[in-house]
Design an enzyme around this catalytic site. Sequence first.
Site, short mmCIF file in Angstrom:
data_model
loop_
_atom_site.label_atom_id
_atom_site.label_comp_id
_atom_site.label_asym_id
_atom_site.label_seq_id
_atom_site.Cartn_x
_atom_site.Cartn_y
_atom_site.Cartn_z
CD GLU A 59 -52.69 36.59 -19.29
OE1 GLU A 59 -51.80 36.28 -18.48
OE2 GLU A 59 -53.90 36.38 -19.08
CD GLU A 118 -46.69 34.65 -10.14
OE1 GLU A 118 -46.20 35.55 -9.41
OE2 GLU A 118 -47.07 33.56 -9.69
NE ARG A 137 -43.52 29.92 -5.21
CZ ARG A 137 -44.20 28.91 -5.74
NH1 ARG A 137 -45.33 29.12 -6.36
NH2 ARG A 137 -43.75 27.67 -5.64
CG HIS A 190 -53.93 27.45 -4.35
ND1 HIS A 190 -52.90 26.57 -4.14
CD2 HIS A 190 -53.83 27.84 -5.64
CE1 HIS A 190 -52.20 26.44 -5.27
NE2 HIS A 190 -52.76 27.21 -6.20
CG HIS A 198 -53.10 31.67 -5.85
ND1 HIS A 198 -51.90 31.73 -6.54
CD2 HIS A 198 -54.00 32.27 -6.64
CE1 HIS A 198 -52.10 32.33 -7.70
NE2 HIS A 198 -53.37 32.67 -7.78
CG ASP A 258 -48.05 35.32 -14.83
OD1 ASP A 258 -48.53 34.19 -14.70
OD2 ASP A 258 -48.52 36.32 -14.26
C1 UD1 Z 1 -48.90 28.73 -9.68
C2 UD1 Z 1 -48.13 29.79 -10.45
C3 UD1 Z 1 -48.86 31.12 -10.37
C4 UD1 Z 1 -50.31 30.99 -10.77
C5 UD1 Z 1 -50.96 29.88 -9.97
C6 UD1 Z 1 -52.37 29.65 -10.41
C7 UD1 Z 1 -45.68 29.75 -10.52
C8 UD1 Z 1 -44.43 30.01 -9.79
N1 UD1 Z 1 -46.83 29.97 -9.84
O1 UD1 Z 1 -48.87 29.10 -8.32
O2 UD1 Z 1 -48.22 32.05 -11.22
O3 UD1 Z 1 -50.97 32.20 -10.52
O4 UD1 Z 1 -50.22 28.67 -10.15
O5 UD1 Z 1 -53.08 28.91 -9.48
O6 UD1 Z 1 -45.64 29.33 -11.66
N2 UD1 Z 1 -51.04 21.96 -5.44
C9 UD1 Z 1 -51.76 20.78 -5.37
N3 UD1 Z 1 -52.54 20.46 -6.44
C10 UD1 Z 1 -52.62 21.20 -7.55
C11 UD1 Z 1 -51.89 22.41 -7.61
C12 UD1 Z 1 -51.10 22.76 -6.54
O7 UD1 Z 1 -51.70 20.07 -4.39
O8 UD1 Z 1 -53.34 20.85 -8.51
C13 UD1 Z 1 -50.15 22.33 -4.30
C14 UD1 Z 1 -48.85 21.49 -4.30
O9 UD1 Z 1 -48.45 21.25 -2.98
C15 UD1 Z 1 -47.87 22.44 -5.00
C16 UD1 Z 1 -48.34 23.76 -4.44
O10 UD1 Z 1 -49.77 23.69 -4.40
O11 UD1 Z 1 -46.52 22.14 -4.70
C17 UD1 Z 1 -47.89 25.00 -5.17
O12 UD1 Z 1 -48.13 24.91 -6.57
P1 UD1 Z 1 -47.31 25.90 -7.55
O13 UD1 Z 1 -47.74 25.64 -8.95
O14 UD1 Z 1 -45.88 25.86 -7.25
O15 UD1 Z 1 -47.76 27.34 -7.05
P2 UD1 Z 1 -49.15 28.08 -7.16
O16 UD1 Z 1 -49.29 28.94 -5.96
O17 UD1 Z 1 -50.21 27.13 -7.48
N1 UDP Z 2 -60.85 29.35 -10.60
C1 UDP Z 2 -61.53 28.14 -10.56
N2 UDP Z 2 -61.80 27.56 -9.35
C2 UDP Z 2 -61.39 28.12 -8.18
C3 UDP Z 2 -60.66 29.34 -8.24
C4 UDP Z 2 -60.40 29.93 -9.45
O1 UDP Z 2 -61.93 27.61 -11.61
O2 UDP Z 2 -61.66 27.53 -7.12
C5 UDP Z 2 -60.54 29.95 -11.91
C6 UDP Z 2 -60.87 31.41 -12.07
O3 UDP Z 2 -62.16 31.61 -12.58
C7 UDP Z 2 -59.79 31.91 -13.04
C8 UDP Z 2 -58.62 31.03 -12.72
O4 UDP Z 2 -59.13 29.87 -12.06
O5 UDP Z 2 -60.16 31.68 -14.39
C9 UDP Z 2 -57.67 31.79 -11.85
O6 UDP Z 2 -56.73 30.93 -11.36
P1 UDP Z 2 -55.77 31.30 -10.17
O7 UDP Z 2 -56.40 32.28 -9.26
O8 UDP Z 2 -55.33 30.00 -9.63
O9 UDP Z 2 -54.52 31.92 -10.93
P2 UDP Z 2 -54.15 33.38 -11.43
O10 UDP Z 2 -55.27 33.92 -12.22
O11 UDP Z 2 -53.84 34.19 -10.24
O12 UDP Z 2 -52.92 33.14 -12.24
#
Ligand code: UD1
Ligand code: UDP
Length: 393
Positions: free
Chosen positions: A119, A133, A217, A248, A215, A97
């Site tokens: 999924e 999502e 939004r 995060h 984490h 998602d």
């Molecule tokens: C994204 C997904 C969310 C998912 C989550 C898993 C969308 C809109 N959101 O949210 O559905 O649950 O990933 O974790 O698709 N950043 C880093 N390094 C990284 C990753 C992120 O620095 O490796 C920081 C960056 O500043 C980036 C920000 O986090 O711009 C947000 O990342 P983004 O993928 O937009 O949103 P998530 O909250 O990670």
């Molecule tokens: N996870 C990880 N390290 C972390 C936090 C989460 O490996 O520090 C793993 C967790 O076991 C799960 C996945 O990342 O499999 C979940 O990711 P996240 O919470 O970022 O996204 P969501 O599940 O909400 O989409």
Amino acid sequence: MKKILFVFGTRPEAIKMAPVIKQMQDARCKMQVKVCVTAQHRNLLDEVLDIFSVKPDYDLNIMTENQSLFQITTSVLKHLEPILKKEKPDMVLVHGDTTTTFAAALASYYLKIPVGHVEAGLRSYDKFNPYPEEINRRLTDAISDIYFCPTLTAKKSLLKENINPKNIFITGNTVIDALYMILEKKHNFQNPTLKRLFNFRLPTSDFPLILVTAHRRENFGKPLKNICRALKKISQTFTDSKIVYPVHPNPNIKIPVKNILGGLKNVYLTEPLNYPDFANLMKMSYLVLTDSGGLQEESPSLGKPVLVMRKATERPEAVKSGTVKLVGTEVNAIFNSVKKLITNEREYDKMAKSVNPYGDGLAAKRTVEFIEYYFGLRIKKPGEFYVGTEEVR
Ligand code: UD1
Ligand code: UDP
């Protein structure tokens, strides 16, 4: 030979797609695998690729600091177009998602390439929870041609939306495959804080270990501050507890978390953990407090109570089984739910039972077999994933 292009970009997509990629790369499988990562996440994604030894053929490298939904969507569309035109895959496989998921499905649709959705079918029916999502997943389902549902509930949602039942397959969730793959290996913690806490000591029975992630939004701003205040209250009330919170990297998360929780004696704020560290920490924890989707699936299979800091969940199965509880994002609601689990053994035992509504570790195998069946490479329809005495479809 049918060519399947996997497109994904974030940590959870990578964790959940890795078992499917591995399964499809097996020599007995007659499909060609190509992998394109959008790198919506960068470091979080790379760690997972490394752990599962997945080597992308394409890397769109789109992540920017504090990126917007507009940036992610447009970058994925723009960068994916030439790759899809060059590779001309027989199917694009997306997961879950995220905005990568939706944009990759949309790009494939524009070029009339069939889309497989791993999924598929999860619904909260609340378009702002989880945001964005819920809508990403619904739009991806509207575009897709073949659906891999983790559960019967997800399949039923798709049937209500008039999706052709012939193209819906219940596989279980591949996250359980990934979790089993990681936990079967002997582990020593890599993260320095966890090394100090656990590698040289007999752990967790002496103190309640509370594992936290947040984490989403929709929790930015006040809800996240509330979550942090609740954690502070828990740490100051239950001084023998240890709260481990891998934070995060999103600035909307890490800044307020550090401001409110930094420096507290029994709160351990860490960098995001690699998957083996995280999975093993989950296994050792007393309870899990989270707004994540994946943790709602993994923790029940380890018998850990999960308190979900959200208004709604698209994963109702473990709530029904009693191991997951929605607690929202108010300080007292979170605090009181944790208090109950720490002080009332009966309440704890009611939640701490191992249930597996999400999978049995064979979801990736089923997914690949269903794709073979869909393409006519298998005559007989493979078996689906059942839980207990579920009625059949
Ligand atoms: C994204 C997904 C969310 C998912 C989550 C898993 C969308 C809109 N959101 O949210 O559905 O649950 O990933 O974790 O698709 N950043 C880093 N390094 C990284 C990753 C992120 O620095 O490796 C920081 C960056 O500043 C980036 C920000 O986090 O711009 C947000 O990342 P983004 O993928 O937009 O949103 P998530 O909250 O990670
Ligand atoms: N996870 C990880 N390290 C972390 C936090 C989460 O490996 O520090 C793993 C967790 O076991 C799960 C996945 O990342 O499999 C979940 O990711 P996240 O919470 O970022 O996204 P969501 O599940 O909400 O989409």
